[in-house]
Design a protein around this motif. Structure first.
Motif, PDB file in Angstrom:
ATOM      1  N   SER A 229       3.807  41.380 -27.349  1.00  0.00           N
ATOM      2  CA  SER A 229       3.137  40.572 -26.338  1.00  0.00           C
ATOM      3  C   SER A 229       2.014  41.441 -25.785  1.00  0.00           C
TER       4      SER A 229
ATOM      5  N   SER B  47       1.263  49.023 -31.427  1.00  0.00           N
ATOM      6  CA  SER B  47       2.527  48.648 -32.082  1.00  0.00           C
ATOM      7  C   SER B  47       3.512  49.806 -32.184  1.00  0.00           C
TER       8      SER B  47
ATOM      9  N   ARG C   6      -0.954  37.404 -37.234  1.00  0.00           N
ATOM     10  CA  ARG C   6      -0.244  38.550 -37.802  1.00  0.00           C
ATOM     11  C   ARG C   6      -1.261  39.573 -38.288  1.00  0.00           C
TER      12      ARG C   6
ATOM     13  N   ALA D  26       1.152  36.373 -28.038  1.00  0.00           N
ATOM     14  CA  ALA D  26       2.194  36.915 -28.914  1.00  0.00           C
ATOM     15  C   ALA D  26       1.586  37.095 -30.302  1.00  0.00           C
ATOM     16  N   VAL D  27       1.705  38.301 -30.855  1.00  0.00           N
ATOM     17  CA  VAL D  27       1.205  38.591 -32.198  1.00  0.00           C
ATOM     18  C   VAL D  27       2.250  39.406 -32.945  1.00  0.00           C
ATOM     19  N   GLU D  28       2.074  39.492 -34.250  1.00  0.00           N
ATOM     20  CA  GLU D  28       2.935  40.325 -35.082  1.00  0.00           C
ATOM     21  C   GLU D  28       2.080  41.395 -35.730  1.00  0.00           C
ATOM     22  N   VAL D  29       2.678  42.571 -35.926  1.00  0.00           N
ATOM     23  CA  VAL D  29       2.025  43.661 -36.659  1.00  0.00           C
ATOM     24  C   VAL D  29       2.999  44.054 -37.762  1.00  0.00           C
ATOM     25  N   VAL D  30       2.481  44.141 -38.999  1.00  0.00           N
ATOM     26  CA  VAL D  30       3.355  44.411 -40.138  1.00  0.00           C
ATOM     27  C   VAL D  30       2.759  45.515 -41.010  1.00  0.00           C
TER      28      VAL D  30
ATOM     29  N   LEU E 125       8.202  44.598 -39.455  1.00  0.00           N
ATOM     30  CA  LEU E 125       7.427  43.597 -38.743  1.00  0.00           C
ATOM     31  C   LEU E 125       7.799  43.703 -37.272  1.00  0.00           C
ATOM     32  N   LEU E 126       6.789  43.900 -36.434  1.00  0.00           N
ATOM     33  CA  LEU E 126       7.011  44.030 -34.992  1.00  0.00           C
ATOM     34  C   LEU E 126       6.340  42.877 -34.267  1.00  0.00           C
ATOM     35  N   ARG E 127       7.053  42.269 -33.344  1.00  0.00           N
ATOM     36  CA  ARG E 127       6.487  41.209 -32.511  1.00  0.00           C
ATOM     37  C   ARG E 127       6.089  41.827 -31.180  1.00  0.00           C
TER      38      ARG E 127
ATOM     39  N   GLU F  54      -2.004  42.831 -40.360  1.00  0.00           N
ATOM     40  CA  GLU F  54      -1.420  43.552 -41.482  1.00  0.00           C
ATOM     41  C   GLU F  54      -2.129  44.886 -41.639  1.00  0.00           C
TER      42      GLU F  54
END
Length: 105
Positions: free
Chosen positions: A24, A38, A74, A7-11, A20-22, A76
């Protein structure tokens, strides 16, 4: 057998808006791949995810095509600088010196 995922985030943010998108993603995904997967360009038309500079938790990544992500990180997506920070500092220093000189006379 199911593929292992992380699980990661892209912002990405503009001065007036941020997203901000979460996600998998499969283990072994790079920072660049996460940005591309993303779909952030759908939120910000004109965003070039293939060329945009990337970072992880506030630290620029020199080779985002090679930087493999870990669980919970995360990514960025950075915007290009509007002004060169060195040039802005020079201008401020010159203005301050000018004001100081005017006050002394």
């Amino acid at each position: 057998m199911a593929e292992a995922t992380i699980a990661v985030e892209v912002v990405y943010a503009l001065p007036d808006r941020q997203v901000l998108l979460r996600l998998s993603l499969p283990e072994g995904t790079t920072a660049r791949e996460a940005a591309l997967r993303s779909g952030m360009e759908q939120h910000f038309p004109g965003l070039d995810l293939q060329a945009a500079p990337l970072g992880v938790f506030g630290k620029a990544v020199a080779k985002p095509d090679e930087r493999v992500l870990e669980e919970g990180e995360r990514v960025e997506i950075y915007r290009p600088l509007v002004a060169d920070p060195k040039e802005v500092r020079k201008q401020r220093a010159a203005e301050a010196a000018k004001r100081k000189a005017q006050q002394a006379s």
